[in-house]
Motif scaffolding. Structure first.
Motif, PDB file in Angstrom:
ATOM      1  N   VAL A   1       0.834  -1.199   0.000  1.00 22.18           N
ATOM      2  CA  VAL A   1       0.000   0.000   0.000  1.00 22.18           C
ATOM      3  C   VAL A   1       0.871   1.252   0.000  1.00 22.18           C
ATOM      4  CG1 VAL A   1      -1.864  -1.154   1.280  1.00 22.18           C
ATOM      5  CG2 VAL A   1      -0.133   0.137   2.532  1.00 22.18           C
ATOM      6  N   VAL A   2       0.235   2.378  -0.276  1.00 24.25           N
ATOM      7  CA  VAL A   2       0.825   3.695  -0.041  1.00 24.25           C
ATOM      8  C   VAL A   2      -0.207   4.528   0.708  1.00 24.25           C
ATOM      9  CG1 VAL A   2       2.405   3.736  -2.018  1.00 24.25           C
ATOM     10  CG2 VAL A   2       0.082   4.621  -2.276  1.00 24.25           C
ATOM     11  N   ILE A   3       0.289   5.440   1.524  1.00 19.60           N
ATOM     12  CA  ILE A   3      -0.587   6.410   2.176  1.00 19.60           C
ATOM     13  C   ILE A   3      -0.798   7.527   1.167  1.00 19.60           C
ATOM     14  CG2 ILE A   3      -0.792   8.083   4.062  1.00 19.60           C
ATOM     15  CD1 ILE A   3       1.052   6.157   5.689  1.00 19.60           C
ATOM     16  N   THR A   4      -2.053   7.803   0.828  1.00 21.01           N
ATOM     17  CA  THR A   4      -2.353   8.822  -0.173  1.00 21.01           C
ATOM     18  C   THR A   4      -2.777  10.144   0.453  1.00 21.01           C
ATOM     19  OG1 THR A   4      -4.632   8.024  -0.369  1.00 21.01           O
ATOM     20  CG2 THR A   4      -2.996   7.136  -1.927  1.00 21.01           C
ATOM     21  N   ASP A   5      -3.246  10.093   1.702  1.00 25.93           N
ATOM     22  CA  ASP A   5      -3.670  11.325   2.369  1.00 25.93           C
ATOM     23  C   ASP A   5      -3.628  11.090   3.867  1.00 25.93           C
ATOM     24  OD1 ASP A   5      -4.544  13.962   2.554  1.00 25.93           O
ATOM     25  OD2 ASP A   5      -6.662  13.441   2.401  1.00 25.93           O
ATOM     26  N   SER A   6      -3.470  12.167   4.613  1.00 23.49           N
ATOM     27  CA  SER A   6      -3.476  12.090   6.073  1.00 23.49           C
ATOM     28  C   SER A   6      -3.988  13.416   6.620  1.00 23.49           C
ATOM     29  CB  SER A   6      -2.067  11.803   6.598  1.00 23.49           C
ATOM     30  OG  SER A   6      -1.149  12.765   6.118  1.00 23.49           O
TER      31      SER A   6
ATOM     32  N   MET B   1      -7.463  12.306  16.303  1.00 24.63           N
ATOM     33  CA  MET B   1      -6.937  11.119  15.634  1.00 24.63           C
ATOM     34  C   MET B   1      -6.300  11.515  14.309  1.00 24.63           C
ATOM     35  SD  MET B   1     -10.421   9.163  14.612  1.00 24.63           S
ATOM     36  CE  MET B   1     -11.832  10.069  14.055  1.00 24.63           C
ATOM     37  N   LEU B   2      -5.304  10.745  13.932  1.00 28.75           N
ATOM     38  CA  LEU B   2      -4.674  10.875  12.633  1.00 28.75           C
ATOM     39  C   LEU B   2      -5.385   9.899  11.711  1.00 28.75           C
ATOM     40  CD1 LEU B   2      -2.439  11.946  10.754  1.00 28.75           C
ATOM     41  CD2 LEU B   2      -0.974  10.101  11.634  1.00 28.75           C
ATOM     42  N   VAL B   3      -6.047  10.418  10.691  1.00 34.51           N
ATOM     43  CA  VAL B   3      -6.787   9.585   9.742  1.00 34.51           C
ATOM     44  C   VAL B   3      -5.911   9.394   8.512  1.00 34.51           C
ATOM     45  CG1 VAL B   3      -8.886   9.367   8.362  1.00 34.51           C
ATOM     46  CG2 VAL B   3      -8.974  10.494  10.602  1.00 34.51           C
ATOM     47  N   LEU B   4      -5.664   8.137   8.158  1.00 30.78           N
ATOM     48  CA  LEU B   4      -4.819   7.797   7.016  1.00 30.78           C
ATOM     49  C   LEU B   4      -5.663   7.163   5.921  1.00 30.78           C
ATOM     50  CD1 LEU B   4      -1.888   6.138   8.993  1.00 30.78           C
ATOM     51  CD2 LEU B   4      -1.992   8.482   8.114  1.00 30.78           C
ATOM     52  N   ASP B   5      -5.526   7.672   4.711  1.00 29.29           N
ATOM     53  CA  ASP B   5      -6.134   7.055   3.534  1.00 29.29           C
ATOM     54  C   ASP B   5      -5.033   6.272   2.841  1.00 29.29           C
ATOM     55  OD1 ASP B   5      -8.205   8.698   4.294  1.00 29.29           O
ATOM     56  OD2 ASP B   5      -8.208   9.901   2.474  1.00 29.29           O
ATOM     57  N   LEU B   6      -5.303   5.001   2.552  1.00 27.86           N
ATOM     58  CA  LEU B   6      -4.319   4.141   1.909  1.00 27.86           C
ATOM     59  C   LEU B   6      -4.894   3.564   0.631  1.00 27.86           C
ATOM     60  CD1 LEU B   6      -4.300   3.248   5.278  1.00 27.86           C
ATOM     61  CD2 LEU B   6      -2.066   2.618   4.455  1.00 27.86           C
ATOM     62  N   GLU B   7      -4.002   3.193  -0.279  1.00 29.20           N
ATOM     63  CA  GLU B   7      -4.406   2.551  -1.525  1.00 29.20           C
ATOM     64  C   GLU B   7      -3.520   1.344  -1.777  1.00 29.20           C
ATOM     65  OE1 GLU B   7      -4.591   3.519  -6.277  1.00 29.20           O
ATOM     66  OE2 GLU B   7      -4.951   5.160  -4.863  1.00 29.20           O
TER      67      GLU B   7
ATOM     68  N   ARG C   1       9.067   3.598  10.412  1.00 27.98           N
ATOM     69  CA  ARG C   1      10.178   2.665  10.159  1.00 27.98           C
ATOM     70  C   ARG C   1      10.015   1.972   8.804  1.00 27.98           C
ATOM     71  NH1 ARG C   1       9.046   1.240  15.594  1.00 27.98           N
ATOM     72  NH2 ARG C   1      10.462   2.350  16.966  1.00 27.98           N
ATOM     73  N   ALA C   2       8.794   1.628   8.460  1.00 25.88           N
ATOM     74  CA  ALA C   2       8.545   0.905   7.208  1.00 25.88           C
ATOM     75  C   ALA C   2       8.881   1.740   5.979  1.00 25.88           C
ATOM     76  CB  ALA C   2       7.088   0.440   7.143  1.00 25.88           C
ATOM     77  N   VAL C   3       8.756   3.059   6.093  1.00 23.68           N
ATOM     78  CA  VAL C   3       9.044   3.924   4.939  1.00 23.68           C
ATOM     79  C   VAL C   3      10.352   4.692   5.095  1.00 23.68           C
ATOM     80  CG1 VAL C   3       6.615   4.121   4.301  1.00 23.68           C
ATOM     81  CG2 VAL C   3       7.644   5.867   5.779  1.00 23.68           C
ATOM     82  N   GLY C   4      11.107   4.417   6.170  1.00 19.90           N
ATOM     83  CA  GLY C   4      12.419   5.022   6.341  1.00 19.90           C
ATOM     84  C   GLY C   4      12.414   6.449   6.841  1.00 19.90           C
ATOM     85  N   VAL C   5      11.389   6.829   7.611  1.00 21.85           N
ATOM     86  CA  VAL C   5      11.314   8.176   8.182  1.00 21.85           C
ATOM     87  C   VAL C   5      11.575   8.049   9.682  1.00 21.85           C
ATOM     88  CG1 VAL C   5       9.785  10.125   8.681  1.00 21.85           C
ATOM     89  CG2 VAL C   5       9.703   9.008   6.439  1.00 21.85           C
TER      90      VAL C   5
ATOM     91  N   LEU D   1       5.062  10.887   4.636  1.00 29.51           N
ATOM     92  CA  LEU D   1       4.707   9.460   4.604  1.00 29.51           C
ATOM     93  C   LEU D   1       3.957   9.086   3.327  1.00 29.51           C
ATOM     94  CD1 LEU D   1       3.365   9.106   8.260  1.00 29.51           C
ATOM     95  CD2 LEU D   1       5.675   8.589   7.428  1.00 29.51           C
ATOM     96  N   HIS D   2       3.470  10.078   2.604  1.00 29.04           N
ATOM     97  CA  HIS D   2       2.638   9.827   1.432  1.00 29.04           C
ATOM     98  C   HIS D   2       3.455   9.221   0.290  1.00 29.04           C
ATOM     99  CE1 HIS D   2      -0.484  13.126   2.660  1.00 29.04           C
ATOM    100  NE2 HIS D   2      -0.209  12.298   3.638  1.00 29.04           N
ATOM    101  N   ASP D   3       2.802   8.332  -0.453  1.00 27.81           N
ATOM    102  CA  ASP D   3       3.325   7.755  -1.697  1.00 27.81           C
ATOM    103  C   ASP D   3       4.599   6.943  -1.517  1.00 27.81           C
ATOM    104  OD1 ASP D   3       1.189   8.935  -3.167  1.00 27.81           O
ATOM    105  OD2 ASP D   3       2.258  10.841  -3.125  1.00 27.81           O
ATOM    106  N   LYS D   4       4.855   6.455  -0.313  1.00 26.71           N
ATOM    107  CA  LYS D   4       6.008   5.583  -0.060  1.00 26.71           C
ATOM    108  C   LYS D   4       5.477   4.177   0.213  1.00 26.71           C
ATOM    109  CE  LYS D   4       8.969   9.215   1.606  1.00 26.71           C
ATOM    110  NZ  LYS D   4       9.863   9.697   2.624  1.00 26.71           N
ATOM    111  N   PRO D   5       5.834   3.203  -0.624  1.00 29.27           N
ATOM    112  CA  PRO D   5       5.278   1.854  -0.473  1.00 29.27           C
ATOM    113  C   PRO D   5       5.673   1.186   0.849  1.00 29.27           C
ATOM    114  CG  PRO D   5       6.333   2.139  -2.606  1.00 29.27           C
ATOM    115  CD  PRO D   5       6.705   3.326  -1.786  1.00 29.27           C
TER     116      PRO D   5
END
Length: 154
Positions: free
Chosen positions: A26-31, A43-49, A86-90, A99-103
């Motif tokens: 997935v990627v996070i497309t919006d937050s 809350m932090l709302v994450l949209d994923l694709e 950690r998963a996206v290296g930030v 965090l957006h658009d990082k698989p």
């Protein structure tokens, strides 16, 4: 009233059924930060694709209770956000847009709702397998041969 021409047979209806249990790329497309329904937290709302496989293009959502009267909910949210980072290296986060658009990989489960329908829950995040290998196997740095001092050189 609005009068216009529309042919519903030319548009595919969206599929809103829950995804099967599994691991998805997935990627996070919006937050966005959003107040909780009760009004006593944020809350932090994450949209994923989903970006690969049979369910490419499908959407998922996650909500992380960063401010909440429940310290357990806050701790779970912080741990989840740390695993995403950690998963996206930030390592340091000041803007969720980084965090957006990082698989990354999302482990998706099913939760049965009181009305009998099911909904997806993201249980954990992890790096993509190829990203984990790249981090675990550092590339050697070429070293130039040392200059030798020869007796006849001045």
């Amino acid at each position: 009233m609005a009068i216009f021409s529309f042919d519903a047979t030319t548009v595919e209806a969206p599929n809103f059924e829950a995804l099967p249990v599994g691991l998805y790329e997935v990627v996070i497309t919006d937050s966005k930060l959003q107040e909780t329904k009760s009004g006593n937290g944020t809350m932090l709302v994450l949209d994923l694709e989903v970006i690969s496989g049979d369910y490419q293009g499908r959407k998922l959502w996650d909500r992380l209770n960063l401010v909440n009267p429940s310290s357990t909910a806050v701790e779970i949210a912080r741990q989840t956000l740390a695993s995403i980072c950690r998963a996206v290296g930030v390592q340091q986060l000041t803007d969720t847009a980084v965090l957006h658009d990082k698989p990354l990989m999302a482990s998706v489960a099913l939760r049965r709702l009181p009305d009998g329908t099911t909904q997806n829950d993201i249980k954990r995040y992890q790096p993509r397998p190829d990203a984990a290998v790249a981090v675990a196997t550092p590339q050697p740095v070429p070293v130039a041969p040392a200059a030798r001092k020869v007796p006849w050189a001045k």
